[in-house]
Design an enzyme around this catalytic site. Structure first.
Site, PDB file in Angstrom:
ATOM      1  CB  SER A   1      -0.934  -0.048   1.213  1.00  0.00           C
ATOM      2  OG  SER A   1      -1.937   0.925   1.140  1.00  0.00           O
TER       3      SER A   1
ATOM      4  CG  ASP B   1      -6.601  -3.686  -3.197  1.00  0.00           C
ATOM      5  OD1 ASP B   1      -7.398  -2.773  -2.898  1.00  0.00           O
ATOM      6  OD2 ASP B   1      -5.380  -3.608  -2.978  1.00  0.00           O
TER       7      ASP B   1
ATOM      8  CG  HIS C   1      -5.800  -2.127   0.371  1.00  0.00           C
ATOM      9  ND1 HIS C   1      -4.948  -2.077  -0.708  1.00  0.00           N
ATOM     10  CD2 HIS C   1      -5.245  -1.330   1.321  1.00  0.00           C
ATOM     11  CE1 HIS C   1      -3.932  -1.265  -0.431  1.00  0.00           C
ATOM     12  NE2 HIS C   1      -4.079  -0.807   0.800  1.00  0.00           N
TER      13      HIS C   1
END
Lengths: 397, 397
Positions: A163, A337, A370
């Site tokens: 991320s 995601d 995610h």
């Protein structure tokens, strides 16, 4: 946990055990992207495994929004605190601390020990609060490079992150191309979309408009903008989970204590209290978060996310932006995601391939959205393990 | 605007002109799903076109979260207020008021004139506030049926709505199967997902935790929970727009007044003020909303959305839930709607087909996300027009 298919005898993956954080102090001013500079700051970090004699086996782990330098093991000062990537890093784990010297570092402006908004501003003696300079991904990378100097590491075997952490790994590859062998970029993106920025903005508004935020000077009032932080975290959580996994985990189930009395779907309470499991879960996550996370840090880190866009300086051309990179890349994304979808990772991969870089790309079929980058998906773990075996082989050559 | 392919001579589509709302008062108590009942309530409504002699050409329009009875035309008391579905309803428009007698009604608990939380509670003389009963989609439909009685309408040619309005059209089909010829269900769903409920819950938390909400009794304090309403609306807006249209409309563009000075992407302000266009847009939408919408109504209507799940009483079997329906159906969804995706409309269609109902289903390729049901997509408008021409032909037989 699977040990993958490497040829060594099977060995149980273990924990790095009890770990203590270290602190490095930096006197020299660091020039930030915003034009201001910051001097006399601290960076808190942890290390796992041993640095080899040639100093070639170091791996830097970059954290995302709400994480810290405490990446693996059990915190010496809090036995209940397990590192946020403990499933990934440790002896016999995918990033094997029997082979690598792994460093976790808390970024500037965060709230886990490195200098941030709750630290005393040297020019006033009071907490920085809203006066803490806005920092960028690139600023963090420069600060991390100084930490590497401090630790005697000229070149990392790999810089790795998920991320926002993956943005840092990307930035390392272009800002210090000679200082890393591999960039490991997981569940990341070359830049936020308008929708990503929108979610960040709503979270910031929830915090800033909380009367207990006091323009960021809440420390002086002995309060925290708890309600704003809760709402911000609830919004975040929705974007971390896939629609599918939310449906599977919570569906439309009524809250347990309530549902125990009767399973009937029409047994609603007809109030605005918690009615569905998902509401209970989100409130719990929000409440927990508001007890440990700093509101000014939330603003700073979401802004760093918004601003990251290395291609912007090249009229949006990511190929040109990534041209300075010399390292090899491992890029991974997760099918469900929707925050940073596989398409966003493919943009990075495409730009790297156009630059004729060595890229391994994995699109992992995982249901968790995610959040998957933090979880124990077996295929994901096997792929990272296998990639780090390749890095280990290079290091030991 | 296209007039479609009907055989009549081309005629410019027009406005229904200036319209005034009417009010119907209901003395008899209405039993609500929650077990309580409400008596002596008002419903505010508008009508467009003429009811025919046989009373067979009436169309009921059901509104969604933030809309009202003001569906078409120009409000007599506010010339700037154009009906929320004015593009759809009017002389020569897809729902042609030269042929149909169209009714827009404000639902119980809303805040545009029908009895709601800001009305005096007869038992205290003060505003209901949080004591206004929680209402459901089914409650609204029963109240609408009483309005139909009041207007002398035994059977609607069609009941039509988008989103939450589409839920009301669905409920009409099973609660009053003999009282409608067609249900027009657009951008709707048979029930909210966990993710849908999650977004509603975050919005409610933003409102409820605003200190100016005062437990729902803010009227007594001369304030409104403006900050909570703003955040709630911002969250809503993100879910109404597709990621694509947000990217196209706003992208990562910096706010105009700022960008005018310099187009350089690295020309950030390094603050938490508005930086990107999308932030400016969301704040504007939030601010505007907080000036006209009631906070208690927001809670009530999102709860009605959460609760709607006709299949729950049949162990989740939507086929059984829809079995009582006798009318014909027009169901439409939009490809980029991620709030109520086409998959959710297909569930309705599948259940209706299993029940051997007459269903027309359109999956419209439109970029605008959930908002598309309010917009002028030509294909969408043509399909609705064509469907209502079929209804008109039936009515005039």
């Amino acid at each position: 946990m699977s040990l993958g298919n490497h040829a060594q005898p099977a060995q149980a993956a273990g924990s790095v055990g009890v770990v203590s954080a270290s602190k490095a102090h930096f006197v020299e001013p660091l020039a930030l992207s915003s034009g201001v500079s910051i001097a006399n700051y601290d960076l808190v970090y942890e290390t796992y495994g041993q640095l080899n004699a040639q100093h070639t086996n170091a791996v830097l782990i970059c954290h995302a929004l709400n994480a810290s330098h405490h990446v693996a093991g059990i915190a010496a000062d809090d036995p209940k605190s397990i590192g946020w990537w403990d499933n990934m890093i440790g002896p016999g784990k995918p990033v094997d601390t029997n082979r690598f010297f792994v460093i976790g570092v808390n970024n500037l402006g965060s709230c886990f020990g490195s200098t941030g908004p709750m630290f005393a501003n040297p020019s006033t003696g009071k907490p920085y609060g809203p006066d803490f300079p806005v920092v960028t991904v690139e600023d963090w990378v420069h600060a991390q490079a100084r930490l590497a100097d401090h630790l005697g590491i000229k070149r990392f075997a790999a810089v790795m992150g998920g991320s926002l952490g993956g943005m840092q790994a990307q930035a390392w590859s272009t800002l210090y191309p000679e200082r890393l062998g591999h960039a490991v970029v997981i569940a990341s993106t070359p830049k936020l979309s308008a929708q990503n920025i929108a979610f960040n903005e709503v979270a910031r508004r929830a915090i800033i408009t909380d009367p207990e935020f006091h323009g960021g000077r809440f420390y002086d009032f002995g309060v925290v903008p708890k309600r704003g932080l809760e709402v911000a975290r609830m919004i975040g959580h929705i974007t971390y989970l896939s629609d599918d996994v939310m449906a599977e985990r919570f569906g439309r189930a009524l809250k347990r204590s309530h549902a125990e009395q009767s399973g009937a779907a029409d047994d609603f309470k007809f109030t605005f209290d918690v009615e569905f499991e998902i509401e209970s879960y989100l409130r719990y996550q929000g409440e927990k978060f508001s007890r440990y996370f700093d509101a000014n840090t939330y603003l700073l880190i979401t802004r760093a996310l918004d601003y990251f866009d290395p291609a912007a300086a090249f009229e949006g051309d990511l190929v040109k932006a990534l041209a300075p990179a010399q390292c090899k890349f491992f890029v991974a994304s997760f099918t469900t995601d929707w925050r940073f979808s596989p398409q966003r990772s493919r943009e990075i991969v495409q730009a790297l391939l156009t630059n004729r870089r060595d890229v391994t790309y994995a699109e992992i079929n995982a249901p968790h959205g995610h959040d998957a980058f933090l979880l124990d998906d077996p295929q994901y773990m096997r792929l990272v393990r296998s990639y780090f075996e390749r890095i280990a082989a290079e290091v030991s050559r």
